[in-house]
Design a protein around this motif. Structure first.
Motif, PDB file in Angstrom:
ATOM      1  N   ILE A  54      25.274   5.390  -2.296  1.00 11.03           N
ATOM      2  CA  ILE A  54      24.193   6.184  -1.719  1.00 11.03           C
ATOM      3  C   ILE A  54      23.169   5.247  -1.106  1.00 11.03           C
ATOM      4  N   ASN A  55      22.792   5.508   0.145  1.00  9.10           N
ATOM      5  CA  ASN A  55      21.842   4.676   0.883  1.00  9.10           C
ATOM      6  C   ASN A  55      22.303   3.210   0.897  1.00  9.10           C
ATOM      7  N   PRO A  56      23.421   2.921   1.570  1.00 13.25           N
ATOM      8  CA  PRO A  56      24.015   1.579   1.550  1.00 13.25           C
ATOM      9  C   PRO A  56      23.101   0.467   2.046  1.00 13.25           C
ATOM     10  N   THR A  57      22.098   0.779   2.854  1.00 12.06           N
ATOM     11  CA  THR A  57      21.185  -0.258   3.362  1.00 12.06           C
ATOM     12  C   THR A  57      19.929  -0.399   2.490  1.00 12.06           C
ATOM     13  N   GLY A  58      19.877   0.321   1.383  1.00 11.22           N
ATOM     14  CA  GLY A  58      18.710   0.283   0.508  1.00 11.22           C
ATOM     15  C   GLY A  58      18.615  -0.996  -0.296  1.00 11.22           C
ATOM     16  N   ASP A  59      17.478  -1.204  -0.933  1.00 10.97           N
ATOM     17  CA  ASP A  59      17.255  -2.389  -1.765  1.00 10.97           C
ATOM     18  C   ASP A  59      17.860  -2.189  -3.151  1.00 10.97           C
ATOM     19  N   ALA A  66      20.492  11.099  -4.311  1.00  9.68           N
ATOM     20  CA  ALA A  66      20.404  10.657  -2.921  1.00  9.68           C
ATOM     21  C   ALA A  66      19.002  10.816  -2.339  1.00  9.68           C
ATOM     22  N   ILE A  67      18.351  11.947  -2.584  1.00 12.80           N
ATOM     23  CA  ILE A  67      17.034  12.148  -1.987  1.00 12.80           C
ATOM     24  C   ILE A  67      16.024  11.154  -2.553  1.00 12.80           C
ATOM     25  N   PHE A  68      16.109  10.870  -3.851  1.00 12.71           N
ATOM     26  CA  PHE A  68      15.222   9.861  -4.431  1.00 12.71           C
ATOM     27  C   PHE A  68      15.558   8.468  -3.892  1.00 12.71           C
ATOM     28  N   ALA A  69      16.849   8.192  -3.717  1.00  9.05           N
ATOM     29  CA  ALA A  69      17.269   6.881  -3.214  1.00  9.05           C
ATOM     30  C   ALA A  69      16.722   6.617  -1.809  1.00  9.05           C
ATOM     31  N   TYR A  70      16.802   7.617  -0.939  1.00  5.22           N
ATOM     32  CA  TYR A  70      16.327   7.432   0.434  1.00  5.22           C
ATOM     33  C   TYR A  70      14.801   7.381   0.511  1.00  5.22           C
ATOM     34  N   ILE A  71      14.125   8.172  -0.309  1.00  4.99           N
ATOM     35  CA  ILE A  71      12.664   8.142  -0.294  1.00  4.99           C
ATOM     36  C   ILE A  71      12.143   6.826  -0.864  1.00  4.99           C
ATOM     37  N   ALA A  72      12.769   6.352  -1.957  1.00  2.00           N
ATOM     38  CA  ALA A  72      12.314   5.111  -2.599  1.00  2.00           C
ATOM     39  C   ALA A  72      12.912   3.865  -1.955  1.00  2.00           C
ATOM     40  N   GLY A  73      13.931   4.052  -1.102  1.00  4.34           N
ATOM     41  CA  GLY A  73      14.543   2.920  -0.420  1.00  4.34           C
ATOM     42  C   GLY A  73      15.413   2.064  -1.307  1.00  4.34           C
ATOM     43  N   VAL A  74      16.193   2.705  -2.211  1.00  8.64           N
ATOM     44  CA  VAL A  74      17.080   1.957  -3.099  1.00  8.64           C
ATOM     45  C   VAL A  74      18.540   2.334  -2.858  1.00  8.64           C
ATOM     46  N   SER A 108      28.535  -4.268 -21.530  1.00 10.71           N
ATOM     47  CA  SER A 108      28.812  -5.527 -20.836  1.00 10.71           C
ATOM     48  C   SER A 108      28.124  -5.587 -19.470  1.00 10.71           C
ATOM     49  N   SER A 109      27.108  -4.753 -19.285  1.00  8.01           N
ATOM     50  CA  SER A 109      26.443  -4.653 -17.983  1.00  8.01           C
ATOM     51  C   SER A 109      25.496  -5.817 -17.730  1.00  8.01           C
ATOM     52  N   SER A 110      25.366  -6.163 -16.449  1.00  4.79           N
ATOM     53  CA  SER A 110      24.378  -7.160 -16.033  1.00  4.79           C
ATOM     54  C   SER A 110      23.001  -6.509 -15.980  1.00  4.79           C
ATOM     55  N   ILE A 111      21.963  -7.329 -15.857  1.00  5.01           N
ATOM     56  CA  ILE A 111      20.601  -6.809 -15.748  1.00  5.01           C
ATOM     57  C   ILE A 111      20.469  -5.915 -14.514  1.00  5.01           C
ATOM     58  N   GLU A 112      21.089  -6.333 -13.416  1.00  8.44           N
ATOM     59  CA  GLU A 112      21.038  -5.532 -12.183  1.00  8.44           C
ATOM     60  C   GLU A 112      21.665  -4.157 -12.400  1.00  8.44           C
ATOM     61  N   THR A 138      14.527  -2.142  -8.817  1.00  9.69           N
ATOM     62  CA  THR A 138      13.566  -3.031  -9.473  1.00  9.69           C
ATOM     63  C   THR A 138      12.563  -2.199 -10.258  1.00  9.69           C
ATOM     64  N   ARG A 139      11.711  -2.879 -11.010  1.00 11.93           N
ATOM     65  CA  ARG A 139      10.661  -2.183 -11.757  1.00 11.93           C
ATOM     66  C   ARG A 139       9.746  -1.408 -10.814  1.00 11.93           C
ATOM     67  N   GLU A 140       9.407  -2.005  -9.660  1.00 15.28           N
ATOM     68  CA  GLU A 140       8.513  -1.346  -8.701  1.00 15.28           C
ATOM     69  C   GLU A 140       9.157  -0.098  -8.109  1.00 15.28           C
ATOM     70  N   LYS A 141      10.450  -0.156  -7.876  1.00 17.03           N
ATOM     71  CA  LYS A 141      11.147   1.014  -7.341  1.00 17.03           C
ATOM     72  C   LYS A 141      11.180   2.140  -8.377  1.00 17.03           C
ATOM     73  N   ILE A 142      11.398   1.776  -9.627  1.00 16.00           N
ATOM     74  CA  ILE A 142      11.393   2.772 -10.704  1.00 16.00           C
ATOM     75  C   ILE A 142      10.009   3.384 -10.838  1.00 16.00           C
ATOM     76  N   LYS A 143       8.987   2.538 -10.749  1.00 15.81           N
ATOM     77  CA  LYS A 143       7.604   3.027 -10.818  1.00 15.81           C
ATOM     78  C   LYS A 143       7.319   4.013  -9.686  1.00 15.81           C
ATOM     79  N   LEU A 144       7.812   3.717  -8.491  1.00 20.94           N
ATOM     80  CA  LEU A 144       7.622   4.611  -7.343  1.00 20.94           C
ATOM     81  C   LEU A 144       8.320   5.949  -7.575  1.00 20.94           C
ATOM     82  N   ILE A 145       9.536   5.919  -8.101  1.00 20.03           N
ATOM     83  CA  ILE A 145      10.274   7.158  -8.364  1.00 20.03           C
ATOM     84  C   ILE A 145       9.543   8.007  -9.402  1.00 20.03           C
TER      85      ILE A 145
END
Length: 340
Positions: free
Chosen positions: A300-305, A274-282, A145-149, A308-315
């Motif tokens: 984790i990283n409450p101010t992150g974006d 967490a380390i991936f979240a802060y490096i990728a900004g998510v 029942s998950s949303s796309i986000e 998205t596809r671009e963030k996944i690509k960066l990771i």
């Protein structure tokens, strides 16, 4: 010089995994391990589901026997290879065995596919159902029942957590096995440790849960996985910033990642996410559904974006860069060791 030959086979197996992944015509060791775990676990649950003590000690036997069989099989191949003076067949078995322990291509490809489906397909009921099905294959939570986000966040969290279990954990233990073989062929080697870690990871993913029967049946499996993933997850923590554009923020990123990661029940999953979240900004964490229960994980990283596809690509790029850095470090250490 056995360690040099083994390291060259190791490099070849990494290249094979990156280019080909797991060949479909070969039975993967995880399939065999999984079959064994499932059969014994189902027997214990079906016959002793109401007896916590039997489930607890039964889980111990499942864990030890699975790891022991995996280790022994790998050690047998190693001994055969070394004692036959680097026979081709033994080297071939080690090559494919080590390749099966590493899941770089499989992990990255599956998550990229999900991101691209979300990015480029018009989202309707049929497409969303397909995306949910693909996400469900790589996560333990219920995404029906998950949303796309939420599907994007689930995929990202799976990618960041499983990068340690599926890539960097095996890499480290295989390397340690190569070093051990320098001193004695009877010490744990790369394949025996690689197969053992794969068994530990599979045990944790199949029965290492904290609900229903698994609280008792999977207790030892979860604890053993925590122990053997402790060092790899922290090595990822301190080395990932080195292959990113945020290396100038090294100390602050590691500190923030460590503090956020410590909020998780798992001593390792939160650190790697967490380390991936802060490096990728998510931003990661939040509500997720497991069985019929809603669990809210720490943010984790409450101010992150948002993911998205671009963030996944960066990771994915960060994972490949870090793997390359680790290989260089391993090569230098093996070279220095061979001079001793």
């Amino acid at each position: 010089m056995a360690e040099i030959n083994l390291f060259l086979i190791f490099l070849g197996s990494i290249g094979f995994d990156l280019l080909i992944g797991d060949p479909r015509f070969l039975i993967h060791p995880v399939q065999i391990i999984g079959f064994y775990i499932k059969k014994i676990s189902n027997y214990l649950i079906n016959n002793f589901g109401g007896n916590k003590k039997i489930l607890f000690w039964g889980g111990f036997i499942v864990s030890i026997s699975t790891i022991g069989i995996s280790f022994s099989f790998g050690k047998l191949i190693e001994l055969s290879y070394v004692q036959s003076r680097n026979h081709f067949l033994g080297g071939f078995l080690i090559f494919f065995g080590l390749s099966s322990c590493i899941a770089t291509k499989g992990l990255i490809s599956s998550v990229k596919e999900i991101a691209e489906l979300i990015e480029y397909k018009e989202i309707n009921a049929q497409n969303k159902s397909l995306i949910q099905e693909k996400v469900q294959r790589i996560v333990s939570r219920d995404v029906s029942s998950s949303s796309i986000e939420h599907l994007l966040r689930s995929s990202t969290e799976s990618l960041t957590e499983n990068s340690v279990d599926g890539i960097f954990g095996p890499l480290l233990w295989i390397f340690i096995g190569i070093v051990f073989m320098k001193f004695s062929i009877f010490f744990p080697g790369p394949l025996s440790l690689g197969f053992s870690y794969k068994a530990i990871s599979t045990l944790d993913s199949m029965i290492g849960y904290k609900y229903d029967y698994f609280k008792y049946l999977g207790f030892f499996s979860a604890k053993i996985e925590d122990i053997f993933t402790f060092i790899p997850s922290r090595l990822v923590l301190i080395t990932l910033p080195l292959v990113s554009t945020k290396v100038n923020q090294y100390k602050s990123i590691i500190k923030k990642s460590y503090l956020d990661g410590k909020k998780y029940d798992s001593p390792n999953a939160g650190i790697s996410e967490a380390i991936f979240a802060y490096i990728a900004g998510v931003k990661l964490g939040g509500k997720s559904k497991y069985k019929k229960e809603i669990i809210e994980k720490p943010i984790i990283n409450p101010t992150g974006d948002s993911c998205t596809r671009e963030k996944i690509k960066l990771i994915c790029q960060l994972i490949l860069r870090l793997q390359f850095l680790w290989i260089i470090i391993f090569f230098v250490l093996i070279f220095l060791l061979s001079r001793v």
